[in-house]
Design a protein around this motif. Structure first.
Motif, PDB file in Angstrom:
ATOM      1  N   LYS A 113      -2.105  -4.581  -2.884  1.00 42.27           N
ATOM      2  CA  LYS A 113      -2.846  -5.780  -3.840  1.00 42.27           C
ATOM      3  C   LYS A 113      -3.957  -5.171  -4.561  1.00 42.27           C
ATOM      4  CE  LYS A 113      -1.957  -9.680  -0.736  1.00 42.27           C
ATOM      5  NZ  LYS A 113      -1.160  -8.957   0.473  1.00 42.27           N
ATOM      6  N   SER A 152      -8.278 -15.681   7.750  1.00 42.01           N
ATOM      7  CA  SER A 152      -8.580 -14.278   7.136  1.00 42.01           C
ATOM      8  C   SER A 152      -7.873 -13.471   8.247  1.00 42.01           C
ATOM      9  CB  SER A 152      -9.941 -14.041   6.977  1.00 42.01           C
ATOM     10  OG  SER A 152     -10.283 -12.774   6.938  1.00 42.01           O
ATOM     11  N   LYS A 208     -16.430  -4.938   7.662  1.00 40.20           N
ATOM     12  CA  LYS A 208     -16.824  -6.223   7.052  1.00 40.20           C
ATOM     13  C   LYS A 208     -18.046  -6.338   8.251  1.00 40.20           C
ATOM     14  CE  LYS A 208     -13.511  -9.060   5.307  1.00 40.20           C
ATOM     15  NZ  LYS A 208     -12.675 -10.262   5.671  1.00 40.20           N
ATOM     16  N   ASN A 233      -7.372 -10.187   8.706  1.00 45.25           N
ATOM     17  CA  ASN A 233      -8.093  -8.586   8.865  1.00 45.25           C
ATOM     18  C   ASN A 233      -9.609  -8.934   9.423  1.00 45.25           C
ATOM     19  OD1 ASN A 233      -5.817  -7.001   7.831  1.00 45.25           O
ATOM     20  ND2 ASN A 233      -6.265  -8.380   5.821  1.00 45.25           N
TER      21      ASN A 233
HETATM   22  N1  FAQ Z   1      -7.509 -10.775  -3.982  1.00 44.23           N
HETATM   23  O1  FAQ Z   1      -7.692 -10.962   6.026  1.00 44.23           O
HETATM   24  P1  FAQ Z   1      -8.397 -10.994   4.683  1.00 44.23           P
HETATM   25  C1  FAQ Z   1     -14.773  -6.095  -8.630  1.00 44.23           C
HETATM   26  C2  FAQ Z   1      -5.806 -10.378   0.630  1.00 44.23           C
HETATM   27  S1  FAQ Z   1     -14.234  -5.212  -7.326  1.00 44.23           S
HETATM   28  C3  FAQ Z   1      -6.415 -10.282  -3.760  1.00 44.23           C
HETATM   29  O2  FAQ Z   1      -9.538 -11.858   4.287  1.00 44.23           O
HETATM   30  P2  FAQ Z   1      -9.882  -8.562   4.048  1.00 44.23           P
HETATM   31  C4  FAQ Z   1     -15.639  -4.922  -9.630  1.00 44.23           C
HETATM   32  C5  FAQ Z   1      -6.135  -9.284   1.699  1.00 44.23           C
HETATM   33  O3  FAQ Z   1      -6.170  -7.936   0.884  1.00 44.23           O
HETATM   34  C6  FAQ Z   1     -13.450  -6.632  -6.397  1.00 44.23           C
HETATM   35  N2  FAQ Z   1      -5.930 -10.248  -2.358  1.00 44.23           N
HETATM   36  O4  FAQ Z   1      -8.641  -9.774   3.929  1.00 44.23           O
HETATM   37  C7  FAQ Z   1     -15.351  -5.201 -11.154  1.00 44.23           C
HETATM   38  C8  FAQ Z   1      -5.165  -9.749   2.858  1.00 44.23           C
HETATM   39  O5  FAQ Z   1      -4.035  -9.004   2.352  1.00 44.23           O
HETATM   40  P3  FAQ Z   1      -3.379  -7.864   3.149  1.00 44.23           P
HETATM   41  C9  FAQ Z   1     -12.727  -6.341  -5.371  1.00 44.23           C
HETATM   42  C10 FAQ Z   1      -6.947 -10.648  -1.530  1.00 44.23           C
HETATM   43  O6  FAQ Z   1      -9.733  -7.502   3.757  1.00 44.23           O
HETATM   44  C11 FAQ Z   1     -15.960  -6.246 -11.736  1.00 44.23           C
HETATM   45  C12 FAQ Z   1      -5.211 -11.284   2.740  1.00 44.23           C
HETATM   46  O7  FAQ Z   1      -5.320 -11.612   1.529  1.00 44.23           O
HETATM   47  N3  FAQ Z   1     -13.622  -6.018  -4.196  1.00 44.23           N
HETATM   48  O8  FAQ Z   1     -14.814  -7.124  -8.682  1.00 44.23           O
HETATM   49  C13 FAQ Z   1      -8.272 -11.385  -2.060  1.00 44.23           C
HETATM   50  O9  FAQ Z   1     -10.494  -8.610   5.307  1.00 44.23           O
HETATM   51  C14 FAQ Z   1     -15.718  -6.454 -13.022  1.00 44.23           C
HETATM   52  C15 FAQ Z   1      -5.886 -11.881   3.596  1.00 44.23           C
HETATM   53  O10 FAQ Z   1      -7.401 -11.524   3.892  1.00 44.23           O
HETATM   54  C16 FAQ Z   1     -12.933  -5.458  -3.180  1.00 44.23           C
HETATM   55  O11 FAQ Z   1     -11.844  -5.127  -2.982  1.00 44.23           O
HETATM   56  C17 FAQ Z   1      -8.462 -11.168  -3.281  1.00 44.23           C
HETATM   57  N4  FAQ Z   1      -9.460 -11.927  -3.933  1.00 44.23           N
HETATM   58  O12 FAQ Z   1     -11.031  -9.378   3.023  1.00 44.23           O
HETATM   59  C18 FAQ Z   1     -14.340  -4.610 -11.684  1.00 44.23           C
HETATM   60  C19 FAQ Z   1     -14.156  -5.284  -2.144  1.00 44.23           C
HETATM   61  N5  FAQ Z   1      -8.727 -11.637  -0.981  1.00 44.23           N
HETATM   62  O13 FAQ Z   1      -4.228  -6.804   2.428  1.00 44.23           O
HETATM   63  C20 FAQ Z   1     -13.995  -4.700 -12.946  1.00 44.23           C
HETATM   64  C21 FAQ Z   1     -13.692  -4.705  -0.771  1.00 44.23           C
HETATM   65  C22 FAQ Z   1      -8.016 -11.489   0.186  1.00 44.23           C
HETATM   66  O14 FAQ Z   1      -3.506  -7.989   4.666  1.00 44.23           O
HETATM   67  C23 FAQ Z   1     -14.574  -5.672 -13.699  1.00 44.23           C
HETATM   68  N6  FAQ Z   1     -12.792  -5.578  -0.107  1.00 44.23           N
HETATM   69  N7  FAQ Z   1      -6.877 -10.604  -0.133  1.00 44.23           N
HETATM   70  O15 FAQ Z   1      -2.034  -7.859   2.617  1.00 44.23           O
HETATM   71  C24 FAQ Z   1     -13.214  -6.662   0.822  1.00 44.23           C
HETATM   72  O16 FAQ Z   1     -14.198  -6.819   0.991  1.00 44.23           O
HETATM   73  C25 FAQ Z   1     -11.894  -7.294   1.216  1.00 44.23           C
HETATM   74  O17 FAQ Z   1     -10.910  -6.699   1.170  1.00 44.23           O
HETATM   75  C26 FAQ Z   1     -11.807  -8.702   0.973  1.00 44.23           C
HETATM   76  C27 FAQ Z   1     -10.855  -9.346   1.781  1.00 44.23           C
HETATM   77  C28 FAQ Z   1     -13.331  -9.554   1.253  1.00 44.23           C
HETATM   78  C29 FAQ Z   1     -11.583  -8.851  -0.485  1.00 44.23           C
END
Ligand code: FAQ
Length: 314
Positions: free
Chosen positions: A107, A206, A218, A208
């Motif tokens: 993803k 959620s 987290k 994870n």
């Molecule tokens: N989109 O169990 P949770 C930016 C998935 S950087 C797609 O809650 P988790 C900079 C999730 O992967 C933006 N998929 O997951 C910028 C899981 O699926 P999986 C990115 C999503 O990981 C600005 C399933 O749903 N930031 O913007 C999304 O505990 C401008 C269940 O969800 C990061 O990646 C979503 N929105 O919490 C660049 C920060 N939400 O993998 C260019 C790091 C959830 O089990 C221009 N990541 N899913 O198949 C995180 O903090 C966490 O991964 C979350 C999700 C909070 C995003």
């Protein structure tokens, strides 16, 4: 290994480093999250790059160019952090992870599957998308894995500049003509709900969060960060003279937070399944770039191999 000892260690605010012993599911969780984060940064370059050639002034173009380049840099720090987690059982090689994304197996953030239809969208992305990213990443600065946590410190500094440049674009539009202000309002209407969904599904869905919180990857839940983002964004919208497109939005004195309406979760699920407005276009753009720029990688590898041979008289 003694899992409880490891959990106690990370809960004591200690960092785990690449060569340390760590549970397999901790390693797996990090590879998944950090690589998805890296993919988001590099796919996130596309909606904004769409406006580089049409930025309304040289100054705006320079700022946008710098921002888009920063996102590429964030992708690099994050792929490098992911690679430190590879071992005999876990593939964390950046090419393999990137291929997974291109194949639809990994993803990236849902938000980058929405189009940028006007210049005001570039303002809305900076203000809301970078704003939401910062809210999440300030929390992640405190995560337990050293390389990820240190990458976050640098990324957050750069994201703050991104957020400011976006808000400043909207300030200029909101102080401009009636049409310019309308353009800003339309951009807010389109990006508000997708930005709120960046924080992930509601806590009860959620999958994870429990393991992630236990391992101190987290440190706050999806819903608590989303609420904080809403609380800080509403006064910012008011300052711009824009309306948040949510009829249920209301300050709740008792809770000390804004109440808000139901998010369009079915849309979120569709975007995750690959059916968002731009999913196909984004992956096509990345596959095309990979095909057409393969020679750059080959040339860089050939050059470094030649240098190594010369340095070692091989
Ligand atoms: N989109 O169990 P949770 C930016 C998935 S950087 C797609 O809650 P988790 C900079 C999730 O992967 C933006 N998929 O997951 C910028 C899981 O699926 P999986 C990115 C999503 O990981 C600005 C399933 O749903 N930031 O913007 C999304 O505990 C401008 C269940 O969800 C990061 O990646 C979503 N929105 O919490 C660049 C920060 N939400 O993998 C260019 C790091 C959830 O089990 C221009 N990541 N899913 O198949 C995180 O903090 C966490 O991964 C979350 C999700 C909070 C995003």
């Amino acid at each position: 290994m003694d899992i409880q000892k490891f959990v106690d260690y990370v809960h004591g605010d200690n960092k785990v480093e690449p060569k340390d012993m760590m549970p397999d599911d901790y390693r797996q969780l990090l590879v998944r999250q950090i690589s998805q984060h890296a993919h988001s940064e590099v796919v996130g370059m596309l909606p904004e790059a769409n406006w580089i050639s049409r930025a309304p002034s040289l100054r705006r173009k320079m700022a946008l160019l710098a921002k888009v380049q920063d996102e590429a840099g964030h992708g690099l720090y994050l792929y490098a952090a992911t690679e430190t987690l590879g071992n005999g059982n876990m593939i964390a090689d950046r090419d393999a992870l990137y291929e997974d994304m291109l194949a639809g197996k990994a993803k990236y953030s849902s938000i980058f599957n929405y189009p940028t239809l006007s210049w005001a969208d570039i303002g809305a992305i900076g203000w809301l998308v970078d704003g939401a990213a910062i809210m999440n990443q300030v929390m992640l600065m405190g995560n337990s894995y050293g390389p990820y946590s240190r990458a976050m410190v640098r990324i957050c500094k750069e994201e703050s500049f991104h957020q400011r440049q976006g808000y400043e674009i909207l300030m200029a539009l909101c102080r401009g003509t009636k049409q310019q202000k309308e353009m800003a309002q339309i951009a807010l209407n389109r990006f508000w709900w997708p930005a709120l969904m960046m924080f992930g599904p509601p806590d009860e869905h959620s999958s994870n969060s429990r393991v992630s919180m236990n391992y101190r990857v987290k440190r706050e839940t999806n819903d608590s960060l989303r609420q904080r983002f809403i609380d800080v964004s509403v006064p910012q919208a008011e300052f711009l003279g824009l309306r948040i497109p949510d009829k249920s939005l209301k300050w709740n004195e008792e809770r000390g937070h804004y109440d808000f309406g139901e998010l369009p979760w079915s849309e979120f699920q569709e975007v995750l399944k690959g059916n968002g407005p731009c999913n196909k276009k984004r992956m096509e753009a990345k596959r095309k770039a990979q095909r057409e720029n393969e020679w750059v990688k080959a040339a860089a590898v050939a050059f470094s191999e030649k240098q190594i041979k010369e340095e070692h008289n091989l």
